[in-house]
Design an enzyme around this catalytic site. Structure first.
Site, mmCIF file in Angstrom:
data_model
loop_
_atom_site.group_PDB
_atom_site.id
_atom_site.type_symbol
_atom_site.label_atom_id
_atom_site.label_comp_id
_atom_site.label_asym_id
_atom_site.label_seq_id
_atom_site.Cartn_x
_atom_site.Cartn_y
_atom_site.Cartn_z
ATOM 1 N N ASP A 1 39.585 -14.309 -13.566
ATOM 2 C CA ASP A 1 40.868 -14.443 -12.862
ATOM 3 C C ASP A 1 41.493 -15.817 -13.147
ATOM 4 O O ASP A 1 42.653 -16.052 -12.805
ATOM 5 C CB ASP A 1 40.675 -14.289 -11.348
ATOM 6 N N GLN B 1 38.062 -10.042 -4.980
ATOM 7 C CA GLN B 1 39.393 -9.513 -4.679
ATOM 8 C C GLN B 1 39.961 -10.244 -3.459
ATOM 9 O O GLN B 1 39.324 -10.304 -2.410
ATOM 10 C CB GLN B 1 39.315 -8.003 -4.422
ATOM 11 N N LYS C 1 41.382 -1.598 -11.340
ATOM 12 C CA LYS C 1 40.687 -2.483 -12.293
ATOM 13 C C LYS C 1 39.450 -1.787 -12.849
ATOM 14 O O LYS C 1 39.180 -1.838 -14.057
ATOM 15 C CB LYS C 1 40.293 -3.795 -11.594
#
Ligand code: NAP
Length: 295
Positions: free
Chosen positions: A121, A98, A54
């Site tokens: 997200d 994460q 990422k």
């Protein structure tokens, strides 16, 4: 007739190039580059690879990356404190924690601390609520990537029978809502669904997100259907999806492979969400300045 292979690598590359172009346009006009902050707790090897990917992708498109690492034994307050800092930092447009987190840290409670305006997200309750109500907002990246693939390959969604296999917060549920938003007739299947093959065989668009290697066999598939495989399963044969690729490709009209299908789309959509969050924050800032000054 062999199915069209849906090339997620190529589409992801196009999305990334588009984000890079739009970021360059913004920054050449004097705007601050979008910023993505990732918070990784502990030393899980797979998570480390994902976060590095990422961060690398951000650098490639001109998004500023903020790579935060916390020790596996850090407590809830330490992660919460970092998230509060990131929420307050104007250089940070998007924040993600994460997953999975080490045992003992409540992922749901920590995700809930992310400012919904920075929820790139798309996993907070406000983002899920906006999606459920069909209102604009930041959408979860993997299901957004599935929709992007379907659009790029001109798959008709309006009026189509869509079957989503899996009902997770991460993929199945938001994808079902997105397909509904696009006026598909949506059925969601899960581990308690009775006669899975018969339900799936109704689908014009079948998406598998279960995490069971090669669960979807040819008898699940209506001839000519579009089959999207979200599954990523690592086993003795290497990386396989949830779809038994070869026989299903004989029957489907179009199919996404694993690897090279949905996988590359997730990061591409994360970059797009980060840019969208940055644009939105500037627009909101301009709006509140205009409201404050009456101009
Ligand atoms: P998850 O949270 O484990 O959810 C799996 C879903 O599948 C659940 O709803 C479960 O039903 C259902 N299910 C499991 N076994 C089933 C069976 N035999 N028949 C019917 N339904 C069954 O998984 P997830 O996070 O959604 O991920 C699904 C897959 O996608 C995994 O392979 C994951 O690695 C992959 N994935 C890929 C990406 C990507 O970027 N490509 C991103 C995220 C996930 P119940 O609800 O009844 O338990």
């Amino acid at each position: 007739m062999a199915a069209t292979v849906i090339d997620g690598r190529a589409v992801a590359q196009e999305v990334r190039a588009d984000v890079a172009r739009r970021v360059a346009e913004r920054t050449s006009g004097g705007a601050r580059p979008p910023g993505l902050a990732t918070a990784l707790v502990g030393d899980d090897a797979a998570s480390d690879v994902y976060v590095n990917g990422k961060q690398r992708a951000c650098a490639e498109v001109g998004i500023t990356g903020f790579d935060h690492r916390l020790a596996a034994d850090c407590d809830f307050a330490a992660v919460a404190g970092l998230l509060a800092e990131l929420n307050a930092d104007p250089a940070v447009s998007g924040v993600l924690v994460q997953l999975p987190l080490p045992a003992g840290l409540d992922a749901g409670a920590l995700t809930a601390l992310i400012d919904p305006a920075k929820d790139v997200d798309g996993l907070t309750a406000p983002s899920a609520g906006l999606l459920a109500q069909g209102r604009p907002g930041l959408r979860p990246c993997t299901p957004a990537g599935v929709i992007e693939l379907l659009d790029r390959y001109d798959v008709t969604l309006e009026g189509a029978e869509a079957v989503v296999l899996g009902r997770s917060q991460l993929v199945g549920r938001p994808l079902a809502a997105m397909l509904l938003e696009r006026s598909a007739t949506v059925t969601v299947c899960h581990s308690r669904t009775v006669d899975l093959p018969a339900v799936c065989a109704r689908a014009d668009v079948l998406v598998a997100a279960v995490g069971v290697p090669r669960l979807v066999t040819a008898d699940f598939v209506k001839p000519g259907a579009t089959v999207i495989d979200v599954g990523i399963n690592r086993g003795p044969d290497g990386l396989v999806g949830d779809v038994d690729y070869e026989p299903v490709a004989e029957r489907a009209g179009a199919i996404s492979p694993v690897p090279g299908g949905v996988g590359p789309m997730t990061i591409a959509m994360l970059l797009r969400n980060t840019l969208a969050a940055a644009i939105r924050s500037t627009a909101d800032g301009e709006l509140s300045r205009a409201q404050a000054t009456g101009r």
